[in-house]
Design a protein around this motif. Sequence first.
Motif, PDB file in Angstrom:
ATOM      1  N   ASN A  69     -46.271 -69.124  36.590  1.00 26.76           N
ATOM      2  CA  ASN A  69     -47.728 -69.240  36.120  1.00 26.76           C
ATOM      3  C   ASN A  69     -48.414 -70.507  36.397  1.00 26.76           C
ATOM      4  O   ASN A  69     -49.536 -70.946  36.306  1.00 26.76           O
ATOM      5  CB  ASN A  69     -47.788 -69.091  34.529  1.00 26.76           C
ATOM      6  N   CYS A  70     -47.721 -71.660  37.043  1.00 25.93           N
ATOM      7  CA  CYS A  70     -48.341 -72.971  37.374  1.00 25.93           C
ATOM      8  C   CYS A  70     -49.005 -72.745  38.684  1.00 25.93           C
ATOM      9  O   CYS A  70     -48.737 -72.241  39.784  1.00 25.93           O
ATOM     10  CB  CYS A  70     -47.225 -73.915  37.459  1.00 25.93           C
ATOM     11  N   VAL A  71     -50.264 -73.482  38.719  1.00 24.55           N
ATOM     12  CA  VAL A  71     -51.214 -73.500  39.743  1.00 24.55           C
ATOM     13  C   VAL A  71     -50.382 -74.339  40.964  1.00 24.55           C
ATOM     14  O   VAL A  71     -50.889 -73.912  42.050  1.00 24.55           O
ATOM     15  CB  VAL A  71     -52.512 -73.910  39.306  1.00 24.55           C
ATOM     16  N   PHE A  72     -49.632 -74.950  40.735  1.00 24.45           N
ATOM     17  CA  PHE A  72     -48.972 -75.994  41.519  1.00 24.45           C
ATOM     18  C   PHE A  72     -47.617 -75.307  42.335  1.00 24.45           C
ATOM     19  O   PHE A  72     -47.144 -75.689  43.261  1.00 24.45           O
ATOM     20  CB  PHE A  72     -48.455 -77.175  41.047  1.00 24.45           C
ATOM     21  N   ASN A  73     -47.297 -74.193  41.757  1.00 26.40           N
ATOM     22  CA  ASN A  73     -46.142 -73.289  42.212  1.00 26.40           C
ATOM     23  C   ASN A  73     -46.601 -72.541  43.365  1.00 26.40           C
ATOM     24  O   ASN A  73     -47.318 -71.629  43.695  1.00 26.40           O
ATOM     25  CB  ASN A  73     -45.547 -72.318  41.189  1.00 26.40           C
ATOM     26  N   LYS A  74     -45.800 -73.032  44.613  1.00 27.81           N
ATOM     27  CA  LYS A  74     -46.155 -72.216  45.735  1.00 27.81           C
ATOM     28  C   LYS A  74     -44.968 -71.908  46.498  1.00 27.81           C
ATOM     29  O   LYS A  74     -43.966 -72.538  46.797  1.00 27.81           O
ATOM     30  CB  LYS A  74     -46.989 -73.072  46.867  1.00 27.81           C
ATOM     31  N   GLU A  75     -44.611 -70.466  46.283  1.00 30.16           N
ATOM     32  CA  GLU A  75     -43.221 -70.119  46.705  1.00 30.16           C
ATOM     33  C   GLU A  75     -42.014 -70.645  46.271  1.00 30.16           C
ATOM     34  O   GLU A  75     -41.125 -71.197  46.964  1.00 30.16           O
ATOM     35  CB  GLU A  75     -42.975 -70.115  48.453  1.00 30.16           C
ATOM     36  N   GLU A  76     -41.971 -70.993  45.082  1.00 27.95           N
ATOM     37  CA  GLU A  76     -41.021 -71.712  44.030  1.00 27.95           C
ATOM     38  C   GLU A  76     -40.768 -73.055  44.547  1.00 27.95           C
ATOM     39  O   GLU A  76     -39.872 -73.617  44.147  1.00 27.95           O
ATOM     40  CB  GLU A  76     -39.763 -70.579  44.032  1.00 27.95           C
ATOM     41  N   LYS A  77     -41.680 -73.783  44.964  1.00 31.69           N
ATOM     42  CA  LYS A  77     -41.997 -75.298  45.448  1.00 31.69           C
ATOM     43  C   LYS A  77     -42.986 -75.757  44.503  1.00 31.69           C
ATOM     44  O   LYS A  77     -43.968 -75.064  44.512  1.00 31.69           O
ATOM     45  CB  LYS A  77     -41.809 -75.514  46.869  1.00 31.69           C
ATOM     46  N   CYS A  78     -42.840 -77.001  44.140  1.00 30.17           N
ATOM     47  CA  CYS A  78     -44.085 -77.696  43.421  1.00 30.17           C
ATOM     48  C   CYS A  78     -45.004 -78.299  44.692  1.00 30.17           C
ATOM     49  O   CYS A  78     -44.649 -78.830  45.609  1.00 30.17           O
ATOM     50  CB  CYS A  78     -43.734 -78.692  42.565  1.00 30.17           C
ATOM     51  N   SER A  79     -46.278 -77.912  44.682  1.00 35.72           N
ATOM     52  CA  SER A  79     -47.278 -78.439  45.625  1.00 35.72           C
ATOM     53  C   SER A  79     -47.890 -79.368  45.103  1.00 35.72           C
ATOM     54  O   SER A  79     -48.918 -80.067  45.765  1.00 35.72           O
ATOM     55  CB  SER A  79     -47.881 -77.447  46.120  1.00 35.72           C
ATOM     56  N   ALA A  80     -47.926 -79.914  43.843  1.00 34.66           N
ATOM     57  CA  ALA A  80     -48.499 -81.323  43.448  1.00 34.66           C
ATOM     58  C   ALA A  80     -48.222 -82.408  44.036  1.00 34.66           C
ATOM     59  O   ALA A  80     -47.177 -82.623  44.294  1.00 34.66           O
ATOM     60  CB  ALA A  80     -48.471 -81.098  41.780  1.00 34.66           C
ATOM     61  N   ASP A  81     -48.941 -83.300  44.017  1.00 39.70           N
ATOM     62  CA  ASP A  81     -48.806 -84.438  44.935  1.00 39.70           C
ATOM     63  C   ASP A  81     -48.183 -85.354  44.065  1.00 39.70           C
ATOM     64  O   ASP A  81     -47.439 -86.172  44.543  1.00 39.70           O
ATOM     65  CB  ASP A  81     -50.142 -85.185  45.387  1.00 39.70           C
ATOM     66  N   HIS A  82     -48.290 -85.264  42.787  1.00 41.63           N
ATOM     67  CA  HIS A  82     -47.858 -86.175  41.718  1.00 41.63           C
ATOM     68  C   HIS A  82     -47.258 -85.444  40.275  1.00 41.63           C
ATOM     69  O   HIS A  82     -48.287 -84.945  39.995  1.00 41.63           O
ATOM     70  CB  HIS A  82     -48.700 -87.339  41.257  1.00 41.63           C
ATOM     71  N   ILE A  83     -46.165 -85.458  39.850  1.00 41.24           N
ATOM     72  CA  ILE A  83     -45.661 -84.955  38.490  1.00 41.24           C
ATOM     73  C   ILE A  83     -45.086 -85.839  37.697  1.00 41.24           C
ATOM     74  O   ILE A  83     -44.567 -86.896  38.221  1.00 41.24           O
ATOM     75  CB  ILE A  83     -45.074 -83.566  38.657  1.00 41.24           C
ATOM     76  N   GLY A  84     -45.217 -85.461  36.400  1.00 44.82           N
ATOM     77  CA  GLY A  84     -44.235 -85.863  35.489  1.00 44.82           C
ATOM     78  C   GLY A  84     -43.277 -85.404  34.605  1.00 44.82           C
ATOM     79  O   GLY A  84     -43.640 -84.414  34.303  1.00 44.82           O
TER      80      GLY A  84
END
Length: 104
Positions: A69-84
């Motif tokens: 459900n995360c907007v940064f999840n793209k094909e089970e990889k995180c697409s965010a530039d920066h996460i914590g």
Amino acid sequence: MTILDCSVTGCMYNEANCCHKGNIKVEGEDAKESEDTCCGSFAERGDRCAKNVTGDAPKNIEVACCAANCVFNKEEKCSADHIGIAGGNACNCRETECASFCCG
């Protein structure tokens, strides 16, 4: 690849709020809030466990993500530039969370 900040000082891969593992997995398939996620790569440092840190922390890290459900999840990889990853002195992975989770 994502820039990762990690405040989970209880993890053996954490050194100076940087993850030295090289890749992590965020769990929480049905998450609706960041509290429903966790770092599945967490390994407790413990009193007798040495740090698992060698050299400098990678600047970018590959983040596998099960949080559908995360907007940064793209094909089970995180697409965010920066996460914590948050969790302070966590003793198990359920005491951690992806602070950058954003329900879409």
